[in-house]
Design an enzyme around this catalytic site. Structure first.
Site, PDB file in Angstrom:
ATOM      1  N   GLY A 175      -6.415  -3.304   2.023  1.00  8.88           N
ATOM      2  CA  GLY A 175      -6.331  -4.463   1.144  1.00  8.88           C
ATOM      3  C   GLY A 175      -6.049  -5.737   1.918  1.00  8.88           C
ATOM      4  CG  ASP A 176      -2.342  -6.401   3.829  1.00 10.12           C
ATOM      5  OD1 ASP A 176      -1.867  -7.437   3.339  1.00 10.12           O
ATOM      6  OD2 ASP A 176      -1.802  -5.292   3.704  1.00 10.12           O
ATOM      7  CB  THR A 177      -8.119  -5.483   7.043  1.00  9.71           C
ATOM      8  OG1 THR A 177      -8.244  -4.280   6.287  1.00  9.71           O
ATOM      9  CG2 THR A 177      -7.044  -5.266   8.086  1.00  9.71           C
ATOM     10  CB  ALA A 180      -7.661 -10.771   7.009  1.00  9.51           C
TER      11      ALA A 180
END
Length: 404
Positions: A175-177, A180
């Site tokens: 989810g974070d990547t 990003a």
């Protein structure tokens, strides 16, 4: 500290100045990606502990090896943004920057007098990437959000794991990547717009759950058209057959035999031309109806063979297949090495570490590893001196704990 070898080609983003605020994964991954292609990335960290990622997972010489990847090609400025003097320094840096990356909870920068209105007045060309759990607007904007929650709200977690069992995480902070990478797309798009439309900057608002939701393929159209709620399907690809993980005598192989001609070649390879020549299996719709039978036939064949033999036979038959790689498999694979996807990086602690190479690969201006990840505050003096501060002024700030 011995620097990593200099780039042999020009960097696509050379001359671009990025100020990175925030911590952990989403914002820093965006900064790393821009830095890999030549941007000057100044990472602002709190004096004392710095970014918590420095201490996540496995540590070598007291520092996370994950940090060595996340913060390569960056400078570290240890600056206390909770102080007025620290905020003033940050504003001065941002006034001369092209891009600001932040992944604080919405309202944090506004509380420091560094909201979009104030910063864009200082620097009309500023491109500001804001990554948060739920975005800068909407009823959930003030709720705390991490990548795992974004994966759940974005629809991904419901589809991971075996049917009827607890949903599982993908295994990395996807989810974070994803957030990003969407943020980097937004930054590059905004920079292009700035170039061709009079130099005006803008805000890129990325919500973690929306970045996940954006890659969910036909999830919503299927619900809209048919009321169909897609469910977890383990290793299978629902509605596409055959495509699954099949057990071998010493492991698993993923086989994608879902093209019409590929399916025939697969059935020939496993000695099941009765299925390969069946009229109702000539297209995907028919194969989906009999997918359990097809999967059973493939696994009956694979169970009596090792992974290497299965891959060799399917390679000869031109059927897409692959084993499930571990970290050891990746590091030992010659293809990864041939494409510079496993590269040595000398750390500032004096040891050499294998790290992932740069993606994507550009022919004329490829990315590069120019500097290794900094210790906390390694570049504080250099950054401040570049702003025109004297050694005496820097020492005074350090004595007050504004910088470190």
């Amino acid at each position: 500290m011995k620097p990593n070898p200099p780039a042999l080609h020009p960097n696509a983003l050379q001359g671009l100045r990025v100020i990175e605020m925030g911590q952990l994964i989403a914002g820093p991954f965006a900064g790393k990606t821009l830095g890999d292609f030549g941007a000057e990335v100044i990472k602002i960290e709190a004096p004392g502990a710095g970014d918590p990622l420095r201490n996540w997972r496995l540590l070598k010489n007291g520092t996370s090896v994950w940090w060595q990847v996340s913060s390569r090609n960056k400078q570290s400025l240890a600056l206390d943004l909770r102080t007025e003097e620290g905020q003033d320094i940050a504003r001065r840096l941002i006034a001369e920057a092209d891009v600001l990356i932040e992944n604080f909870r919405p309202g944090t920068l506004e509380g420091w007098g560094m909201g979009w209105e104030q910063l864009s007045a200082l620097n009309p060309g500023l491109v500001m990437l804001r990554i948060s759990g739920y975005g800068q607007t909407g009823p959930y904007r003030d709720l705390p959000g991490f990548g795992a929650i974004g994966e759940a709200m974005g629809g991904l977690r419901h589809l991971t794991g075996e049917p009827g069992r607890v949903p599982v995480r993908v295994g990395v902070s996807i989810g974070d990547t994803l957030a990003a990478l969407h943020g980097v797309i937004g930054v590059l798009t905004a920079l292009y717009h700035r170039k061709v439309n009079g130099g005006q900057g803008q805000v890129i608002d990325v919500a973690l759950h929306e970045a996940v939701f954006n890659v969910m393929e036909s999830l919503i159209p299927e619900y809209s058209a048919f009321g169909a709620v897609r469910e977890a399907a383990g290793s299978a690809l629902p509605g596409i057959a055959p495509s699954n993980a099949y057990k071998c005598s010493d492991g698993y192989v993923l086989i994608a035999g879902n093209g019409d001609s590929i399916f025939k070649r697969l059935m020939e390879a496993i000695g099941r031309m009765d299925l390969g020549n069946a009229p109702d299996l000539a297209n995907n719709a028919g194969r989906v109806v009999r997918v359990a039978e097809i999967d059973a036939a493939i696994e009956q064949w694979s169970l009596s063979r090792g992974v290497d033999e299965v891959l060799a036979l399917l390679g000869t038959a031109r059927v897409p297949a692959g084993k499930v790689y571990t970290a050891r498999d990746i590091v030992e694979d010659p293809h990864y090495r041939a494409r510079d996807m496993i590269v040595p990086q000398e750390t500032r602690d004096g040891y050499t570490l294998d790290v992932p190479g740069v993606v994507p690969k550009l022919s004329a201006t490829p990315g590069s590893l120019r500097t290794s990840a900094p210790h906390l505050g390694d570049d504080t003096d250099a950054v401040l001196a570049g702003m025109g501060l004297t050694a005496e002024q820097i020492a005074a700030l350090r004595s007050k704990g504004v910088v470190a």
